[in-house]
Structures are given as structure tokens and as C-alpha cells.
Design a protein around this motif. Structure first.
Motif, PDB file in Angstrom:
ATOM      1  N   GLN A   9      45.130 -18.133  -6.246  1.00 45.19           N
ATOM      2  CA  GLN A   9      43.814 -17.777  -7.199  1.00 45.19           C
ATOM      3  C   GLN A   9      43.006 -19.183  -7.262  1.00 45.19           C
ATOM      4  N   ALA A  10      43.667 -20.513  -7.490  1.00 47.00           N
ATOM      5  CA  ALA A  10      43.171 -21.736  -7.969  1.00 47.00           C
ATOM      6  C   ALA A  10      42.396 -21.999  -6.632  1.00 47.00           C
ATOM      7  N   LEU A  11      42.856 -21.809  -5.463  1.00 43.16           N
ATOM      8  CA  LEU A  11      42.407 -22.231  -4.000  1.00 43.16           C
ATOM      9  C   LEU A  11      41.212 -21.311  -3.900  1.00 43.16           C
ATOM     10  N   ILE A  12      41.253 -20.081  -4.093  1.00 48.89           N
ATOM     11  CA  ILE A  12      40.049 -19.000  -3.753  1.00 48.89           C
ATOM     12  C   ILE A  12      39.013 -19.459  -4.759  1.00 48.89           C
ATOM     13  N   SER A  13      39.249 -19.841  -6.143  1.00 52.85           N
ATOM     14  CA  SER A  13      38.192 -20.142  -7.082  1.00 52.85           C
ATOM     15  C   SER A  13      37.397 -21.505  -6.579  1.00 52.85           C
ATOM     16  N   GLN A  14      38.157 -22.457  -6.040  1.00 49.34           N
ATOM     17  CA  GLN A  14      37.593 -23.828  -5.602  1.00 49.34           C
ATOM     18  C   GLN A  14      36.869 -23.171  -4.284  1.00 49.34           C
ATOM     19  N   LEU A  15      37.470 -22.615  -3.584  1.00 47.45           N
ATOM     20  CA  LEU A  15      36.441 -22.240  -2.291  1.00 47.45           C
ATOM     21  C   LEU A  15      35.376 -21.688  -2.510  1.00 47.45           C
ATOM     22  N   SER A  16      35.287 -20.612  -3.443  1.00 49.27           N
ATOM     23  CA  SER A  16      34.095 -19.648  -3.755  1.00 49.27           C
ATOM     24  C   SER A  16      32.955 -20.758  -4.520  1.00 49.27           C
ATOM     25  N   SER A  17      33.396 -21.641  -5.562  1.00 47.83           N
ATOM     26  CA  SER A  17      32.488 -22.582  -6.008  1.00 47.83           C
ATOM     27  C   SER A  17      31.823 -23.424  -4.728  1.00 47.83           C
ATOM     28  N   VAL A  18      32.572 -23.887  -3.963  1.00 47.47           N
ATOM     29  CA  VAL A  18      31.927 -24.770  -2.654  1.00 47.47           C
ATOM     30  C   VAL A  18      31.166 -23.729  -2.102  1.00 47.47           C
ATOM     31  N   LYS A  19      31.485 -22.542  -1.639  1.00 52.35           N
ATOM     32  CA  LYS A  19      30.319 -21.671  -0.919  1.00 52.35           C
ATOM     33  C   LYS A  19      29.103 -21.532  -1.620  1.00 52.35           C
ATOM     34  N   ASP A  20      29.172 -21.375  -3.040  1.00 49.89           N
ATOM     35  CA  ASP A  20      28.171 -20.957  -3.850  1.00 49.89           C
ATOM     36  C   ASP A  20      27.133 -22.183  -3.904  1.00 49.89           C
ATOM     37  N   ARG A  21      27.823 -23.251  -3.835  1.00 44.64           N
ATOM     38  CA  ARG A  21      27.001 -24.857  -3.847  1.00 44.64           C
ATOM     39  C   ARG A  21      26.211 -24.865  -2.527  1.00 44.64           C
ATOM     40  N   ILE A  22      26.806 -24.457  -1.543  1.00 45.09           N
ATOM     41  CA  ILE A  22      26.284 -24.546  -0.058  1.00 45.09           C
ATOM     42  C   ILE A  22      25.283 -23.385   0.035  1.00 45.09           C
ATOM     43  N   ALA A  23      25.146 -22.220  -0.348  1.00 39.62           N
ATOM     44  CA  ALA A  23      24.408 -21.345  -0.535  1.00 39.62           C
ATOM     45  C   ALA A  23      22.989 -21.799  -1.095  1.00 39.62           C
ATOM     46  N   ALA A  24      23.337 -22.331  -2.299  1.00 43.13           N
ATOM     47  CA  ALA A  24      22.163 -22.832  -3.068  1.00 43.13           C
ATOM     48  C   ALA A  24      21.388 -23.920  -2.192  1.00 43.13           C
ATOM     49  N   ALA A  25      22.301 -24.916  -1.828  1.00 42.86           N
ATOM     50  CA  ALA A  25      21.774 -25.930  -0.960  1.00 42.86           C
ATOM     51  C   ALA A  25      20.754 -25.374   0.322  1.00 42.86           C
TER      52      ALA A  25
END
Length: 252
Positions: A9-25
Motif C-alpha cells: 500500500q505504501a509503494l502504491i501510494s508513492q508511485l501514484s504520487s509520482v505519476k500525478d506529479r509527472i502528469a502535472a508537469a
């Protein structure tokens, strides 16, 4: 293979956060995320590859570690070799069926070894290649010198090595420049790689958009995307701090 639910769950959350930042950029552009899993156990990789995260692209720095993990984990993973490439590792790496890309090719000899091994096995797809460019000029850094050396290697791969596909160019760059990079503060190494990509495209008669730019890591990936990166390599922001190499385990 056992997967700890809390860790997953921790890994999935951290991956999701990075993906959101990539999408925004990225602002609508498609940017590949390579989750750098070096020195992390195969359990962590499987936790992110299976549903619900279903992430496919993972990067490794050590050839033997990549080979061991590739044997353990599903063939649906797309592996990236992103570490310093040694000639003695080219044969074994190129024979990994689901090796998607070698991102650190810096000499014709290594490219030829990869090509020979890849073409020796029927039905394997072409192996994608990023040519590494030493944009910072640091003696300790691997990579081709910008200019004629980079163009020459790219031409050989694109025109004379049928087992390889020239996917684009890669740089790591200077640490100080990386640490100073923001979406607003451009990185000289990223600008230099973009210039090299445009030069290679011109010399080989290609469109610049047909060649990827692989640049940007945990500390600077948003700035790299702002400067046109097609692929970012993010490790500790997803997986947390790495253990010492002597303490790392292939499987928990």
C-alpha cells in the motif's frame, strides 16, 4: 512470492504520487516513468507490477541483479538497464527476452556486442537503445562526448546494427545542476541533451520527435519534463532509501 500488504500500500501510494506529479508537469504529453528498483527486493517490484498499480517499466543498475530478478518475475515487466554498461555484461543482458531498453550505451564496441547477442536468438524484438551523452564533461561520468562522437554512434546503431533500435539519447548530468533544477530554473545538461538530439536528428535525416530524451531523476524530474524529457527515472521517491549493496536481497 509473499507481499506484505502494508508495504504494498505504501509503494502504491508513492508511485501514484509520482505519476500525478509527472502528469502535472507533462501537460498532456506522454512521459514514461521508469521505477528504479535497484537493491530493492523482487517482492516490491511485484507489488507495483500486479493490480491495482499495474506498473510495467522498472530500471536496474546492476546486470547480475537485473538477470536474477528477470528470472523471478513475470515476463510482462519491461526492464531497463540504466547503470554503467560493461562489455562483459552485454551478451547476457541482450538475451533477456523482456529487456526493453539499455539506456547507457556509450561505445560502438558495446553496441556491437548487444547487437550480436540479440540477433543470435530468433524471434526476439529489436532491443531499444539510448545513447548516453556526457553533457557535463565530467571525467568520472560515462557517456559519449557531445558532437561528432554522439552522432557517429547513433548513426552506426540506426543504420548498421539490425538487432538494435535507436530509441533516443540519455544523460545523467552534474549533481549540482540537478539539485538546482526546478520547473522554472532550466538545467544546462538537459538543454545540452536536447541540442544533441536535434543534431543527431538533422545528421541522420530524422524528425527530432522520433528520438526520445531520457533525463530526470527523483530530484529533478519535473524540471526535466519541462525541458522536454520523454522518460524519467525515479527510485528513492517511490521505493524509499536503498540498503547498502552488501545488505540487499533479491527476494524477501
Amino acid at each position: 512470492m509473499r507481499i506484505d500488504p502494508a508495504r504494498a500500500q505504501a509503494l502504491i501510494s508513492q508511485l501514484s504520487s509520482v505519476k500525478d506529479r509527472i502528469a502535472a508537469a507533462a501537460q498532456g504529453r506522454n512521459v514514461r516513468l521508469v521505477a528504479v528498483s535497484k537493491l530493492k527486493p523482487a517482492n516490491d517490484i511485484l507489488a507495483l507490477h500486479q493490480t491495482p498499480a499495474s506498473h510495467s517499466h522498472f530500471g536496474e543498475n546492476y546486470a547480475q541483479e537485473l538477470s536474477q530478478k528477470a528470472d523471478l518475475l513475470p515476463r510482462t515487466i519491461h526492464w531497463h538497464f540504466i547503470g554503467g554498461l560493461q562489455s562483459g555484461h552485454c551478451k547476457n543482458l541482450a538475451k533477456i527476452p523482456n529487456l526493453f531498453c539499455v539506456s547507457s550505451v556509450d561505445s560502438l564496441k558495446k553496441a556491437q556486442l548487444l547487437n550480436s547477442a540479440r540477433t543470435s536468438i530468433p524471434d526476439l524484438p529489436k532491443l531499444n537503445i539510448h545513447v548516453q551523452v556526457n553533457t557535463s564533461g565530467e571525467e568520472a561520468k560515462s557517456g559519449c562526448s557531445p558532437g561528432a562522437d554522439t552522432v557517429s554512434l547513433c548513426r552506426e546503431i540506426a543504420q548498421n546494427l539490425p538487432g538494435l533500435n535507436l530509441l533516443g539519447l540519455m544523460t545523467i548530468g552534474a549533481i549540482a545542476r540537478s539539485q538546482a533544477t526546478t520547473a522554472e530554473n532550466e538545467n544546462e545538461d538537459f538543454e545540452a541533451l536536447r541540442e544533441q538530439r536535434d543534431l543527431v536528428a538533422k545528421e541522420l535525416g530524422l524528425s527530432p520527435e522520433s528520438l526520445e530524451l531520457s533525463m530526470g531523476m527523483s530530484e529533478d524530474f519535473e524540471g526535466a519534463i519541462a525541458q522536454g524529457s520523454s522518460e524519467v527515472r525515479v527510485g528513492s521517491t517511490i521505493f524509499g532509501q536503498r540498503p547498502a549493496k552488501s545488505d540487499a536481497k533479491i527476494k524477501e
